[in-house]
Write an enzyme that holds these catalytic residues in place. Structure first.
Site, PDB file in Angstrom:
ATOM      1  N   GLU A  58       8.007  14.344   7.263  1.00 23.15           N
ATOM      2  CA  GLU A  58       7.317  13.444   6.344  1.00 23.15           C
ATOM      3  C   GLU A  58       6.823  14.205   5.120  1.00 23.15           C
ATOM      4  OE1 GLU A  58       3.796  10.145   6.715  1.00 23.15           O
ATOM      5  OE2 GLU A  58       3.280  12.235   7.131  1.00 23.15           O
ATOM      6  N   TRP A  78       7.111   5.486   9.192  1.00 28.08           N
ATOM      7  CA  TRP A  78       6.936   4.469   8.163  1.00 28.08           C
ATOM      8  C   TRP A  78       7.698   3.180   8.434  1.00 28.08           C
ATOM      9  CZ3 TRP A  78       3.595   4.375   4.158  1.00 28.08           C
ATOM     10  CH2 TRP A  78       2.918   5.575   3.860  1.00 28.08           C
ATOM     11  N   TYR A  92       3.172   7.774  -1.853  1.00 25.89           N
ATOM     12  CA  TYR A  92       2.743   9.156  -2.096  1.00 25.89           C
ATOM     13  C   TYR A  92       3.722  10.003  -2.905  1.00 25.89           C
ATOM     14  CZ  TYR A  92      -0.576   8.055   1.635  1.00 25.89           C
ATOM     15  OH  TYR A  92      -1.552   7.485   2.386  1.00 25.89           O
ATOM     16  N   CYS A 152      -3.838   6.156   1.897  1.00 26.02           N
ATOM     17  CA  CYS A 152      -5.037   6.471   2.679  1.00 26.02           C
ATOM     18  C   CYS A 152      -5.568   7.840   2.271  1.00 26.02           C
ATOM     19  CB  CYS A 152      -4.721   6.442   4.169  1.00 26.02           C
ATOM     20  SG  CYS A 152      -4.330   4.805   4.805  1.00 26.02           S
ATOM     21  N   ARG A 172      -9.553   8.089   1.867  1.00 26.36           N
ATOM     22  CA  ARG A 172     -10.426   6.908   1.810  1.00 26.36           C
ATOM     23  C   ARG A 172     -10.576   6.248   3.166  1.00 26.36           C
ATOM     24  NH1 ARG A 172      -7.782   2.171   2.446  1.00 26.36           N
ATOM     25  NH2 ARG A 172      -5.528   2.252   2.202  1.00 26.36           N
ATOM     26  N   ASP A 175      -7.580   6.891  10.395  1.00 26.37           N
ATOM     27  CA  ASP A 175      -7.428   6.551  11.807  1.00 26.37           C
ATOM     28  C   ASP A 175      -7.532   7.867  12.573  1.00 26.37           C
ATOM     29  OD1 ASP A 175      -6.455   6.029  14.357  1.00 26.37           O
ATOM     30  OD2 ASP A 175      -4.739   4.848  13.681  1.00 26.37           O
ATOM     31  N   ASN A 183      -2.642  14.286   9.474  1.00 26.69           N
ATOM     32  CA  ASN A 183      -3.164  14.592   8.141  1.00 26.69           C
ATOM     33  C   ASN A 183      -3.642  16.039   8.049  1.00 26.69           C
ATOM     34  OD1 ASN A 183      -4.742  11.355   8.273  1.00 26.69           O
ATOM     35  ND2 ASN A 183      -2.777  11.840   7.333  1.00 26.69           N
ATOM     36  N   HIS A 213     -12.656   6.285  11.200  1.00 28.38           N
ATOM     37  CA  HIS A 213     -12.820   5.272  12.240  1.00 28.38           C
ATOM     38  C   HIS A 213     -11.958   5.524  13.468  1.00 28.38           C
ATOM     39  CE1 HIS A 213      -9.775   3.781   9.320  1.00 28.38           C
ATOM     40  NE2 HIS A 213      -9.084   3.504  10.422  1.00 28.38           N
ATOM     41  N   ALA A 267      -2.311   0.594  14.773  1.00 30.76           N
ATOM     42  CA  ALA A 267      -2.733  -0.664  14.163  1.00 30.76           C
ATOM     43  C   ALA A 267      -2.033  -0.818  12.825  1.00 30.76           C
ATOM     44  CB  ALA A 267      -4.252  -0.683  13.977  1.00 30.76           C
TER      45      ALA A 267
END
Length: 268
Positions: A58, A78, A92, A152, A172, A175, A183, A213, A267
């Site tokens: 990625e 994706w 991105y 994100c 911002r 998950d 990440n 979150h 999700a």
């Protein structure tokens, strides 16, 4: 990777229940920051298996400026957001390499050109290392509606000091169970690639998150993960090649000892 587990625990201890776009529900904590020192190993989560190969593919796909899942991505990350032809819009990689710029002419017409933010970043680090403008943004307000998913991880900034390179990401929305391990690894590897190109030592990856979150259907899984002890960090070696010339086979992950994979539902 105790710092990652501490982030999970902090959300469990201090997070607030919130609704979300997916309808799943989250436990959310606003405004977190975690620092990972890349000098003592590669920050790949060890308390569950993280698919390094998918993360690497990625990242290289982003760096090429690609926006179609059929363009040598080789991972299903994706798939859920792509259209029938595999397109994702100007996400991105497009913003990193081809940010659209419109230049007015005296006759009233405009000419569309592109800004290669990654090339500008590398040039700036090499030739003006003390600048405070070593920034790359994916949050192009004019293009948000054209994107399959708004960014994100919105922008990152680099910092040069004493022969070392640091990279701070502002994300911002995060998950924490599913996306954040990817990440962390992706931007730590990007830091290493930039440092190699600029003949600097990769030092700190700083991960700043807005809405950090845990989805409510991930809570059992992360609580299980918290019972596991972190293992020693692995290492990553990168071939001695130019930044934009690096390919998948130029990276080697060594000594990655990890616990079993934990299945978390994504999700969408």
């Amino acid at each position: 990777m105790r710092a990652y587990l501490d982030l999970i625990q902090s959300i469990l201890d201090h997070g607030e229940e919130k609704s979300d776009r997916t309808g799943t529900g989250t436990l959310s904590l606003f405004g977190t920051q975690t620092r990972y020192d890349c000098r003592d190993g590669f920050p790949l989560v060890t308390t569950k298996k993280v698919y390094f190969d998918s993360m690497l593919r990625e990242l290289l796909w982003f760096i090429r400026g690609a926006t179609n899942i059929n363009d040598d991505l080789h991972t299903k990350i994706w798939d859920a957001w792509a259209d029938a032809d595999g397109n994702l819009g100007p996400i991105y990689g497009y913003q990193w390499r081809f940010w659209e710029k419109f230049t007015p002419h005296p006759d009233g017409s405009t000419q569309k050109t592109h800004v290669d933010q990654l090339s500008q970043l590398i040039d700036g680090i090499k030739n003006n290392p003390d600048s405070r403008r070593h920034l790359v943004s994916a949050w192009n307000v004019a293009d948000i509606d054209r994107m399959a998913l708004p960014p994100c991880h919105t922008f990152f900034q680099c910092y040069v000091s004493n022969g070392c390179l640091d990279l701070q990401l502002y994300q911002r929305s995060a998950d924490v169970a599913v996306g954040v391990p990817f990440n962390i690894a992706s931007y730590a590897l990007l830091l290493m690639m930039l440092a190699n190109e600029c003949q600097l030592t990769p030092r700190y990856f700083i991960h700043t998150i807005g809405d950090a979150h845990l989805y409510l259907n991930h809570l059992d899984g992360v609580k299980d993960q918290l019972t596991r002890a972190p293992k020693p960090k692995p290492t990553v070696t990168i071939a001695n090649k130019g930044f934009f010339d690096l390919a998948f086979e130029d990276f080697t992950l060594k000594n990655y000892i990890h616990d079993d994979f934990i299945k978390f539902k994504v999700a969408v």
